[in-house]
Enzyme design. Structure first.
Site, PDB file in Angstrom:
ATOM      1  N   GLY A   1      73.174  51.280  19.637  1.00 59.26           N
ATOM      2  CA  GLY A   1      72.781  49.882  19.469  1.00 59.26           C
ATOM      3  C   GLY A   1      74.013  49.045  19.202  1.00 59.26           C
ATOM      4  O   GLY A   1      75.049  49.577  18.805  1.00 59.26           O
TER       5      GLY A   1
ATOM      6  N   ASP B   1      55.777  51.396  45.088  1.00 61.47           N
ATOM      7  CA  ASP B   1      55.019  51.438  43.842  1.00 61.47           C
ATOM      8  C   ASP B   1      53.515  51.265  44.037  1.00 61.47           C
ATOM      9  O   ASP B   1      52.717  52.043  43.511  1.00 61.47           O
ATOM     10  CB  ASP B   1      55.536  50.371  42.858  1.00 61.47           C
ATOM     11  CG  ASP B   1      57.034  50.496  42.663  1.00 61.47           C
ATOM     12  OD1 ASP B   1      57.571  51.583  42.957  1.00 61.47           O
ATOM     13  OD2 ASP B   1      57.663  49.517  42.244  1.00 61.47           O
TER      14      ASP B   1
ATOM     15  N   LYS C   1      61.739  54.687  38.597  1.00 61.97           N
ATOM     16  CA  LYS C   1      61.572  54.610  40.053  1.00 61.97           C
ATOM     17  C   LYS C   1      61.720  55.970  40.761  1.00 61.97           C
ATOM     18  O   LYS C   1      60.920  56.319  41.613  1.00 61.97           O
ATOM     19  CB  LYS C   1      62.627  53.642  40.614  1.00 61.97           C
ATOM     20  CG  LYS C   1      62.439  53.296  42.063  1.00 61.97           C
ATOM     21  CD  LYS C   1      61.495  52.162  42.210  1.00 61.97           C
ATOM     22  CE  LYS C   1      61.302  51.751  43.647  1.00 61.97           C
ATOM     23  NZ  LYS C   1      60.434  50.573  43.736  1.00 61.97           N
TER      24      LYS C   1
ATOM     25  N   GLU D   1      74.716  61.277  26.800  1.00 62.25           N
ATOM     26  CA  GLU D   1      73.884  60.920  27.955  1.00 62.25           C
ATOM     27  C   GLU D   1      74.681  60.387  29.141  1.00 62.25           C
ATOM     28  O   GLU D   1      74.161  60.308  30.247  1.00 62.25           O
ATOM     29  CB  GLU D   1      72.809  59.902  27.537  1.00 62.25           C
ATOM     30  CG  GLU D   1      73.308  58.500  27.196  1.00 62.25           C
ATOM     31  CD  GLU D   1      73.827  58.351  25.770  1.00 62.25           C
ATOM     32  OE1 GLU D   1      74.145  59.369  25.140  1.00 62.25           O
ATOM     33  OE2 GLU D   1      73.930  57.204  25.296  1.00 62.25           O
TER      34      GLU D   1
ATOM     35  N   CYS E   1      75.528  57.595  18.415  1.00 66.24           N
ATOM     36  CA  CYS E   1      76.310  56.380  18.179  1.00 66.24           C
ATOM     37  C   CYS E   1      75.739  55.569  17.007  1.00 66.24           C
ATOM     38  O   CYS E   1      75.803  56.026  15.876  1.00 66.24           O
ATOM     39  CB  CYS E   1      76.427  55.570  19.469  1.00 66.24           C
ATOM     40  SG  CYS E   1      77.746  54.354  19.387  1.00 66.24           S
ATOM     41  N   TYR E   2      75.150  54.413  17.247  1.00 69.91           N
ATOM     42  CA  TYR E   2      74.551  53.652  16.143  1.00 69.91           C
ATOM     43  C   TYR E   2      73.544  54.524  15.393  1.00 69.91           C
ATOM     44  O   TYR E   2      73.473  54.504  14.166  1.00 69.91           O
ATOM     45  CB  TYR E   2      73.848  52.400  16.687  1.00 69.91           C
ATOM     46  CG  TYR E   2      73.160  51.569  15.627  1.00 69.91           C
ATOM     47  CD1 TYR E   2      73.838  50.562  14.950  1.00 69.91           C
ATOM     48  CD2 TYR E   2      71.818  51.796  15.295  1.00 69.91           C
ATOM     49  CE1 TYR E   2      73.215  49.813  13.962  1.00 69.91           C
ATOM     50  CE2 TYR E   2      71.184  51.057  14.306  1.00 69.91           C
ATOM     51  CZ  TYR E   2      71.885  50.056  13.645  1.00 69.91           C
ATOM     52  OH  TYR E   2      71.261  49.318  12.673  1.00 69.91           O
TER      53      TYR E   2
ATOM     54  N   HIS F   1      78.641  59.605  23.316  1.00 68.91           N
ATOM     55  CA  HIS F   1      77.422  59.469  24.116  1.00 68.91           C
ATOM     56  C   HIS F   1      77.208  60.685  25.021  1.00 68.91           C
ATOM     57  O   HIS F   1      77.806  60.759  26.104  1.00 68.91           O
ATOM     58  CB  HIS F   1      77.509  58.202  24.975  1.00 68.91           C
ATOM     59  CG  HIS F   1      77.360  56.956  24.173  1.00 68.91           C
ATOM     60  ND1 HIS F   1      76.136  56.407  23.865  1.00 68.91           N
ATOM     61  CD2 HIS F   1      78.287  56.172  23.579  1.00 68.91           C
ATOM     62  CE1 HIS F   1      76.315  55.330  23.117  1.00 68.91           C
ATOM     63  NE2 HIS F   1      77.607  55.168  22.936  1.00 68.91           N
TER      64      HIS F   1
END
Ligand code: XMP
Length: 510
Positions: free
Chosen positions: A55, A227, A366, A171, A82-83, A169
């Site tokens: 964040g 979609d 998606k 990710e 992180c945050y 991070h």
């Protein structure tokens, strides 16, 4: 109810969605929640593990987003990133301060690979950092399990309580062993099973829609895009003929588009689909209109009018199917909502249309929607289609939209798609299409002077449509497209290529 899930508490970090993607790539189901969700609510949801996201704030400033400290007492493994790492440190009694040296980018991380989070990872590995604050005092029961030259507490853990925190991070791709770290947290520390697959998702969604809808009826507006098609086929699998699809042909679609979608759903999936020919209505609404925003508004309003009229035919329908995706749900701050919910005024539809919404894709990204589509047997031709804007070809014709211009653009656009596909480039490009700029120029064909239309070719690469780069198409592909448009679309005597990125241009021309 899904048996196993990870909950991600969102502190507004730019990578929160990416964390969710990574966990789902491990075949584990996860959801993103508002960080202020109480420990009691979280307990009710029975998560197998919790992740605290990054964040932008500092944990020590007034009004910094906090989470309920009670989550650390649930006996559920927690990973702070992180945050989230700093918050865990602060809430557990440690201290966070502004770092003496900020770290951005790749750093050498030294880890204790005897502890479960870093099992199988080299002692020194590359990680991605982006922080101005650091943990300076560890909370009781925690020990340092990773450090970098400028960040003594790059990772900490309370091994017994299964509470872990990483300043870097895992990710992002630049953290070389990031996925291994996430997997260790999910499978070794939290004991999750990798059993969340598209097959199980389809099965569960079909079951829950069937239970909720019972013997009542639903309608769905089909656009031909990925979609709405996947949403409709999925709901059809659950309730069969109780679903009625409406395909509004506004006359602004690409060559054969409406017919192709209608045929697919009718013949391949045996669905009840009604193609409404509303071309004249749209054309008369657009007559004399040249201003782009006005075009969009008129098209939107006309669509609502037509859909409203058609929906009345199915006055028994209580549900409306929509192809809403997870990024829209997260953006609207509506993360907790379930697949089916009550709604009154949907997407600009008239107030007196009272439908309950079925949004079977509302927890999917998606690429996951494409996987569901594949699972349902929808062909790649539809699933891998490039995005096409709601106002269709109307915003690719500058100035007034007429039947004649639509006809020229459609034929030119067909050639662009055909040649891009032939060159094997279609799936690499975000979009590739033709524009009719309403420019006439002088040319010469045979012995004759011509004064004809210009076609602009637009081809861009992008990951989300927010920014885009013009595609460096090979010269021979450009050459083929140009020559074939001139040969096959006799009204055109000039083809030009748009070499502007977004920003400063947009992808569409209007
Ligand atoms: P722009 O032109 O703003 O487009 O760079 C970004 C992406 O959004 C698509 N687009 C639309 N999609 N309704 C839609 O459903 C619209 O009104 C609309 N306008 C633009 C565009 O094709 C591109 O992928």
């Amino acid at each position: 109810m899904r048996a196993e899930k990870v909950l991600i508490l969102n502190f507004g970090g730019q990578y929160t969605q990416l964390i969710a993607r990574r966990i789902r790539e491990c075949n584990v189901y996860c959801e993103i929640l508002n960080c202020r969700t109480s420990a009691d609510e979280i307990k009710e949801m029975k998560p197998t593990a919790i992740v605290l996201s990054g964040g932008p704030a500092s944990v020590y400033v007034k009004d910094a987003p906090l989470c309920d400290k009670g989550i650390f007492e649930l006996g559920v493994p927690v990973l702070g990133i992180c945050y989230g790492a700093q918050l865990m440190a602060q809430l557990m009694g440690g201290k966070v301060s502004m770092a003496q040296v900020r770290e951005y980018g790749r750093v050498d991380l030294t880890v204790d690979n005897t502890i479960p989070l870093f099992r199988g990872i080299d002692r020194v590995t590359t990680a991605w950092m982006s922080h101005t604050d650091s943990i300076t005092i560890l909370p009781e029961g925690f020990k340092v399990i990773g450090s970098t030259p400028n960040c003594p507490v790059a990772a900490m853990g309370n091994i017994d309580k299964k509470l872990y925190a990483v300043q870097f991070h895992p990710e992002v791709e630049h953290t070389v062993k990031g996925m291994d770290i996430i997997r260790n947290f999910l499978f070794i520390i939290s004991g999750l099973k990798a059993d969340w697959t598209m097959e199980s998702l389809v099965e569960q969604t079909v079951k829950s829609i069937r239970e909720e809808v019972g013997d009542r009826e639903a309608i769905c507006a089909i656009s031909g895009g990925v979609d709405s098609t996947v949403a409709a086929v999925l709901v059809h699998r659950a309730i069969g003929d109780q679903l009625h699809c409406i395909l509004v042909d506004n006359g602004l679609l690409r060559l054969n588009e409406a017919e192709d979608v209608e045929r697919l759903l009718k013949e391949e999936f045996d669905m009840d689909i009604k193609k409404v020919d509303a071309q004249e209505l749209f054309m008369s609404a657009l007559k004399g209109v040249t201003e782009p925003e006005q075009k969009r508004k008129l098209i939107g309003n006309t669509f609502i009018k037509v859909f409203d009229r058609e929906a009345k035919e199915f006055n028994k329908a209580e549900f409306l199917v929509q192809g809403t995706l997870y990024p829209d749900v997260i953006e609207s701050g509506d993360e907790m909502a379930s697949t089916i919910k009550s709604h009154h005024n949907v997407g600009g539809l008239p107030e007196d249309m009272h439908f309950k919404l079925i949004e079977p894709l509302r927890l999917l990204f998606k690429d996951e929607v494409r996987q569901v589509g594949k699972e349902l047997g929808i062909p790649d031709e539809i699933l891998k289609r490039q995005p096409f804007p709601g106002p269709g070809l109307a915003i690719r014709i500058l100035g007034e939209v007429t039947e004649q211009k639509l006809d020229i653009l459609r034929r030119a656009d067909y050639i662009v798609t055909r040649e891009i596909k032939k060159a094997g480039l279609y799936n690499e490009l975000w979009q590739s299409f033709a524009i009719l700029p309403d420019i006439h120029s002088v040319g010469v064909m045979g012995d004759e002077r011509t004064y004809g239309e210009t076609i602009v070719l637009r081809a861009v690469t992008s990951s989300d449509g927010m920014t885009a780069d013009w595609a460096r198409l090979p010269y021979d592909v450009l050459d083929r497209i140009s020559r074939q448009i001139i040969n096959e679309v006799y009204e055109v005597n000039r083809v030009v290529y748009d070499i502007t990125s977004k920003p400063p241009a947009t992808i569409e021309w209007e």
